[in-house]
Motif scaffolding. Structure first.
Motif, PDB file in Angstrom:
ATOM      1  N   ALA A   1       0.956  -1.160   0.062  1.00 53.68           N
ATOM      2  CA  ALA A   1       0.070  -0.075   0.052  1.00 53.68           C
ATOM      3  C   ALA A   1       1.032   1.412  -0.029  1.00 53.68           C
ATOM      4  CB  ALA A   1      -1.078   0.054   1.241  1.00 53.68           C
TER       5      ALA A   1
ATOM      6  N   THR B   1      -5.506  -1.095   5.571  1.00 49.37           N
ATOM      7  CA  THR B   1      -5.654   0.417   5.368  1.00 49.37           C
ATOM      8  C   THR B   1      -4.483   1.067   5.782  1.00 49.37           C
ATOM      9  OG1 THR B   1      -8.221   0.069   6.020  1.00 49.37           O
ATOM     10  CG2 THR B   1      -7.148   2.180   6.130  1.00 49.37           C
ATOM     11  N   ILE B   2      -3.953   1.880   4.828  1.00 43.81           N
ATOM     12  CA  ILE B   2      -2.668   2.683   5.125  1.00 43.81           C
ATOM     13  C   ILE B   2      -3.248   4.321   5.597  1.00 43.81           C
ATOM     14  CG2 ILE B   2      -2.550   3.355   2.930  1.00 43.81           C
ATOM     15  CD1 ILE B   2       0.543   3.438   3.287  1.00 43.81           C
TER      16      ILE B   2
ATOM     17  N   THR C   1      -4.490   6.760  -1.613  1.00 48.61           N
ATOM     18  CA  THR C   1      -3.931   5.675  -1.149  1.00 48.61           C
ATOM     19  C   THR C   1      -3.987   4.552  -2.545  1.00 48.61           C
ATOM     20  OG1 THR C   1      -6.037   5.017  -0.558  1.00 48.61           O
ATOM     21  CG2 THR C   1      -4.536   5.686   1.170  1.00 48.61           C
TER      22      THR C   1
ATOM     23  N   LEU D   1      -0.267   0.795   9.094  1.00 50.02           N
ATOM     24  CA  LEU D   1      -0.868  -0.397   8.280  1.00 50.02           C
ATOM     25  C   LEU D   1      -1.748  -0.940   8.931  1.00 50.02           C
ATOM     26  CD1 LEU D   1      -1.216  -1.226   5.267  1.00 50.02           C
ATOM     27  CD2 LEU D   1       0.789  -3.139   6.063  1.00 50.02           C
TER      28      LEU D   1
ATOM     29  N   LYS E   1      -6.736  -5.344  -0.931  1.00 45.97           N
ATOM     30  CA  LYS E   1      -7.766  -4.404  -0.990  1.00 45.97           C
ATOM     31  C   LYS E   1      -8.891  -4.796  -0.159  1.00 45.97           C
ATOM     32  CE  LYS E   1      -7.066  -2.121  -5.477  1.00 45.97           C
ATOM     33  NZ  LYS E   1      -7.213  -2.196  -6.996  1.00 45.97           N
TER      34      LYS E   1
ATOM     35  N   TYR F   1      -3.689   0.508  -3.379  1.00 46.35           N
ATOM     36  CA  TYR F   1      -3.500  -1.139  -2.526  1.00 46.35           C
ATOM     37  C   TYR F   1      -3.288  -1.904  -3.614  1.00 46.35           C
ATOM     38  CZ  TYR F   1      -5.559   1.293   1.634  1.00 46.35           C
ATOM     39  OH  TYR F   1      -5.718   2.198   2.655  1.00 46.35           O
TER      40      TYR F   1
END
Length: 112
Positions: free
Chosen positions: A49, A68-69, A57, A80, A64, A59
């Protein structure tokens, strides 16, 4: 001197969660794009990511909807969040600042 220090890795069972952190020093975080990469044994390092200066962002397809970054510029830290972990997520995870500076990596192991 720019330094990146990752933390938060560990061993979890499939379906579990981990949150990785990358603390950046010697650099103004808000002025840099950041990325998380991973490398499994015998495989090439791959992008997981990335997050731009403006917060956009990107991914990898394989993460995906699960990862989540995010970034906290005030704390100089990139995160992360990894949910619904799978055995194939097992790897050493690295933080990258821009295109040049890497952290030392943190190991993530997911057991089935």
């Amino acid at each position: 001197q720019v330094q990146l220090v990752e933390s938060g890795g560990g061993s979890v069972q499939a379906g579990g969660s981990l949150r990785l952190s990358c603390a950046v020093s010697g650099s103004i975080l808000r002025l840099n794009a950041m990325g998380w990469y991973r490398q499994a044994p015998g495989k090439q390092r791959e992008l997981v990511a990335s997050i731009s200066i403006g917060g956009s962002t990107v991914y990898a397809d394989s993460v995906k909807g699960r990862f989540t970054i995010s970034r906290d510029n005030a704390k100089g830290t990139v995160y992360l969040q990894m949910n619904s972990l799978k055995p194939e997520d097992t790897a050493t995870y690295y933080c990258l600042r821009g295109t040049r500076y890497w952290g030392q990596g943190t190991q993530v192991t997911v057991s089935s």
